[in-house]
Write a protein that holds these residues in place. Structure first.
Motif, PDB file in Angstrom:
ATOM      1  N   CYS A 139      35.418  40.507  36.720  1.00  0.00           N
ATOM      2  CA  CYS A 139      36.598  39.860  36.148  1.00  0.00           C
ATOM      3  C   CYS A 139      37.841  40.702  36.426  1.00  0.00           C
ATOM      4  CB  CYS A 139      36.416  39.661  34.647  1.00  0.00           C
ATOM      5  SG  CYS A 139      34.970  38.652  34.258  1.00  0.00           S
ATOM      6  N   PRO A 140      38.454  40.517  37.594  1.00  0.00           N
ATOM      7  CA  PRO A 140      39.695  41.236  37.869  1.00  0.00           C
ATOM      8  C   PRO A 140      40.795  40.756  36.935  1.00  0.00           C
ATOM      9  CG  PRO A 140      38.745  40.301  39.876  1.00  0.00           C
ATOM     10  CD  PRO A 140      38.035  39.678  38.715  1.00  0.00           C
ATOM     11  N   GLY A 141      41.704  41.646  36.586  1.00  0.00           N
ATOM     12  CA  GLY A 141      42.932  41.213  35.939  1.00  0.00           C
ATOM     13  C   GLY A 141      43.834  40.676  37.036  1.00  0.00           C
ATOM     14  N   PHE A 142      45.126  40.631  36.780  1.00  0.00           N
ATOM     15  CA  PHE A 142      46.048  40.192  37.829  1.00  0.00           C
ATOM     16  C   PHE A 142      45.980  41.172  38.994  1.00  0.00           C
ATOM     17  CE2 PHE A 142      48.325  38.180  34.146  1.00  0.00           C
ATOM     18  CZ  PHE A 142      48.117  36.875  34.557  1.00  0.00           C
ATOM     19  N   THR A 143      45.662  40.654  40.177  1.00  0.00           N
ATOM     20  CA  THR A 143      45.500  41.458  41.385  1.00  0.00           C
ATOM     21  C   THR A 143      46.444  40.938  42.452  1.00  0.00           C
ATOM     22  OG1 THR A 143      43.168  41.802  40.855  1.00  0.00           O
ATOM     23  CG2 THR A 143      43.853  42.277  43.111  1.00  0.00           C
ATOM     24  N   ALA A 144      47.077  41.842  43.179  1.00  0.00           N
ATOM     25  CA  ALA A 144      47.997  41.439  44.240  1.00  0.00           C
ATOM     26  C   ALA A 144      47.224  40.746  45.350  1.00  0.00           C
ATOM     27  CB  ALA A 144      48.733  42.658  44.785  1.00  0.00           C
ATOM     28  N   SER A 145      47.451  39.470  45.527  1.00  0.00           N
ATOM     29  CA  SER A 145      46.783  38.696  46.568  1.00  0.00           C
ATOM     30  C   SER A 145      47.566  37.410  46.763  1.00  0.00           C
ATOM     31  CB  SER A 145      45.331  38.387  46.180  1.00  0.00           C
ATOM     32  OG  SER A 145      45.284  37.421  45.152  1.00  0.00           O
ATOM     33  N   LYS A 170      54.098  43.526  43.253  1.00  0.00           N
ATOM     34  CA  LYS A 170      54.115  44.964  43.529  1.00  0.00           C
ATOM     35  C   LYS A 170      53.568  45.787  42.366  1.00  0.00           C
ATOM     36  CE  LYS A 170      58.086  44.635  46.653  1.00  0.00           C
ATOM     37  NZ  LYS A 170      59.495  45.051  46.870  1.00  0.00           N
ATOM     38  N   LYS A 171      53.571  45.221  41.163  1.00  0.00           N
ATOM     39  CA  LYS A 171      53.116  45.949  39.980  1.00  0.00           C
ATOM     40  C   LYS A 171      51.634  45.710  39.678  1.00  0.00           C
ATOM     41  CE  LYS A 171      57.646  46.028  37.692  1.00  0.00           C
ATOM     42  NZ  LYS A 171      58.402  45.664  36.458  1.00  0.00           N
ATOM     43  N   LEU A 172      50.974  44.907  40.490  1.00  0.00           N
ATOM     44  CA  LEU A 172      49.593  44.540  40.215  1.00  0.00           C
ATOM     45  C   LEU A 172      48.620  45.430  40.970  1.00  0.00           C
ATOM     46  CD1 LEU A 172      49.945  40.647  40.471  1.00  0.00           C
ATOM     47  CD2 LEU A 172      50.373  42.129  38.493  1.00  0.00           C
ATOM     48  N   MET A 173      47.376  45.467  40.501  1.00  0.00           N
ATOM     49  CA  MET A 173      46.327  46.195  41.213  1.00  0.00           C
ATOM     50  C   MET A 173      46.189  45.628  42.617  1.00  0.00           C
ATOM     51  SD  MET A 173      42.223  46.508  40.351  1.00  0.00           S
ATOM     52  CE  MET A 173      42.400  47.649  38.980  1.00  0.00           C
ATOM     53  N   SER A 174      46.017  46.512  43.593  1.00  0.00           N
ATOM     54  CA  SER A 174      45.872  46.049  44.969  1.00  0.00           C
ATOM     55  C   SER A 174      44.482  45.446  45.182  1.00  0.00           C
ATOM     56  CB  SER A 174      46.089  47.200  45.950  1.00  0.00           C
ATOM     57  OG  SER A 174      45.006  48.116  45.887  1.00  0.00           O
ATOM     58  N   ALA A 175      44.392  44.568  46.176  1.00  0.00           N
ATOM     59  CA  ALA A 175      43.099  43.977  46.519  1.00  0.00           C
ATOM     60  C   ALA A 175      42.119  45.043  46.971  1.00  0.00           C
ATOM     61  CB  ALA A 175      43.282  42.926  47.610  1.00  0.00           C
ATOM     62  N   GLU A 176      42.631  46.075  47.659  1.00  0.00           N
ATOM     63  CA  GLU A 176      41.775  47.156  48.151  1.00  0.00           C
ATOM     64  C   GLU A 176      41.170  47.953  47.000  1.00  0.00           C
ATOM     65  OE1 GLU A 176      44.237  45.601  51.191  1.00  0.00           O
ATOM     66  OE2 GLU A 176      44.847  46.478  49.268  1.00  0.00           O
ATOM     67  N   GLU A 177      41.963  48.235  45.975  1.00  0.00           N
ATOM     68  CA  GLU A 177      41.453  48.962  44.815  1.00  0.00           C
ATOM     69  C   GLU A 177      40.420  48.120  44.073  1.00  0.00           C
ATOM     70  OE1 GLU A 177      43.062  51.311  40.794  1.00  0.00           O
ATOM     71  OE2 GLU A 177      44.477  50.191  42.058  1.00  0.00           O
ATOM     72  N   CYS A 178      40.705  46.827  43.941  1.00  0.00           N
ATOM     73  CA  CYS A 178      39.763  45.915  43.291  1.00  0.00           C
ATOM     74  C   CYS A 178      38.435  45.889  44.044  1.00  0.00           C
ATOM     75  CB  CYS A 178      40.372  44.521  43.231  1.00  0.00           C
ATOM     76  SG  CYS A 178      39.331  43.283  42.430  1.00  0.00           S
ATOM     77  N   ALA A 179      38.493  45.810  45.372  1.00  0.00           N
ATOM     78  CA  ALA A 179      37.281  45.778  46.190  1.00  0.00           C
ATOM     79  C   ALA A 179      36.470  47.051  46.039  1.00  0.00           C
ATOM     80  CB  ALA A 179      37.643  45.552  47.657  1.00  0.00           C
ATOM     81  N   SER A 180      37.152  48.179  45.910  1.00  0.00           N
ATOM     82  CA  SER A 180      36.462  49.460  45.729  1.00  0.00           C
ATOM     83  C   SER A 180      35.677  49.475  44.419  1.00  0.00           C
ATOM     84  CB  SER A 180      37.475  50.602  45.749  1.00  0.00           C
ATOM     85  OG  SER A 180      36.844  51.843  45.527  1.00  0.00           O
ATOM     86  N   TYR A 181      36.284  48.953  43.360  1.00  0.00           N
ATOM     87  CA  TYR A 181      35.585  48.865  42.075  1.00  0.00           C
ATOM     88  C   TYR A 181      34.367  47.943  42.172  1.00  0.00           C
ATOM     89  CZ  TYR A 181      39.196  51.292  39.306  1.00  0.00           C
ATOM     90  OH  TYR A 181      40.044  52.228  38.765  1.00  0.00           O
ATOM     91  N   ILE A 182      34.522  46.836  42.883  1.00  0.00           N
ATOM     92  CA  ILE A 182      33.422  45.884  43.012  1.00  0.00           C
ATOM     93  C   ILE A 182      32.266  46.514  43.770  1.00  0.00           C
ATOM     94  CG2 ILE A 182      32.719  43.688  44.039  1.00  0.00           C
ATOM     95  CD1 ILE A 182      35.569  42.662  43.469  1.00  0.00           C
ATOM     96  N   LEU A 183      32.567  47.203  44.870  1.00  0.00           N
ATOM     97  CA  LEU A 183      31.518  47.866  45.651  1.00  0.00           C
ATOM     98  C   LEU A 183      30.741  48.863  44.794  1.00  0.00           C
ATOM     99  CD1 LEU A 183      31.454  49.071  49.240  1.00  0.00           C
ATOM    100  CD2 LEU A 183      31.249  50.830  47.492  1.00  0.00           C
TER     101      LEU A 183
END
Length: 268
Positions: A181-187, A209-222
């Motif tokens: 469940c990502p919060g608001f993510t830059a995408s 620009k103030k949101l979590m990046s997609a790359e950071e979100c993907a790292s957490y998911i992995l």
């Protein structure tokens, strides 16, 4: 992480946003990756980024059962099996219930919920055989209904419920089922969000620009998949929303209302 070396990872909606970031990070960790999208041009550009890498692309609309069946069959034909499925493909919406066309809500459900069901159903025998992982990218909206996003919230609640039921069915099978469940993510999901008429709104109501990046979100998911977690809730705002909605639902109603509305108009 060596956990993913030569594992076959299927990621729906991998041409942009969180999906693309997931494709990138799993390839970097030695996985064989298959992804689908409705946009062949974006998939082709993605494949050009990884010449000689084990990346399989396929054009598919996950809201269509036959497309999902053909995609999963093509992955198995190409890689031989499936170890991990990440149901990431999704679409959002931004319209009040009183204004939204029913077809808009139906379209969101077809992509977000049925797309998850179709791909999971067809990939399940291979994942069971390999004692692998099924993951779904749900949302904070799958814990707390968000105004202006009724169909999106409904679809994500449905995804969470479907995966929770499946997890319980497979509890002793060696298969891990989890939802993220990502919060608001830059995408691009807010730019592509459907308006009341079912058309892409083409702009984001948030400061990306103030949101979590997609790359950071993907790292957490992995990392969550590697640890075979049950649930992953991201961002402090997301965790606070889940907590407040569980223990102080009336307060959550007011805070969510104040966040999305100004002078009784939906502004976010």
């Amino acid at each position: 992480m060596s956990d993913f070396k030569n594992k076959v990872v299927v990621i729906t909606g991998g041409s942009e946003g969180i999906g693309k970031a997931l494709v990138d990070i799993f390839l970097q960790h030695g996985a064989k990756v298959a992804t689908c999208s409705r946009n062949y041009d974006k998939l082709y550009q993605l494949q050009k980024t990884y010449p000689g890498q084990p990346l399989f692309i396929h054009t598919a609309d996950v809201s269509k059962e036959q497309d999902c069946q053909i995609f999963i069959d093509a992955v198995v034909k190409n890689f031989g099996t499936i170890d991990i499925l990440i149901n990431n493909a999704g679409v959002s919406m931004r319209a009040l219930v009183q204004d939204a066309e029913l077809d808009t809500i139906r379209k969101v459900m077809d992509i977000n919920f049925w797309g998850t069901v179709y791909c999971t159903k067809f990939a399940l025998p291979y994942i069971q055989q390999n004692k692998g992982t099924i993951a779904g990218v749900s949302s904070i909206a799958g814990f707390r209904g968000l105004p202006g996003r009724s169909g999106y919230s409904a679809s994500k609640y449905a995804v969470t419920g479907f995966l929770e039921a499946l997890r319980t069915e497979l509890l002793n099978s060696g298969v891990n089922v989890m939802w993220v469940c990502p919060g608001f993510t830059a995408s691009n999901i807010r730019n592509a969000a459907l308006n009341k008429d079912g058309q892409a709104q083409g702009e984001s109501p948030l400061d990306e620009k103030k949101l979590m990046s997609a790359e950071e979100c993907a790292s957490y998911i992995l990392k969550a998949i590697a640890k075979r977690k049950r649930t992953l809730v991201l961002t402090m705002q997301g965790k606070q929303t889940v907590y407040l909605n569980r223990f102080f639902p009336s307060l959550a109603d007011k805070l969510v209302r104040n966040f999305f509305f100004k002078n009784d108009a939906l502004v976010k």
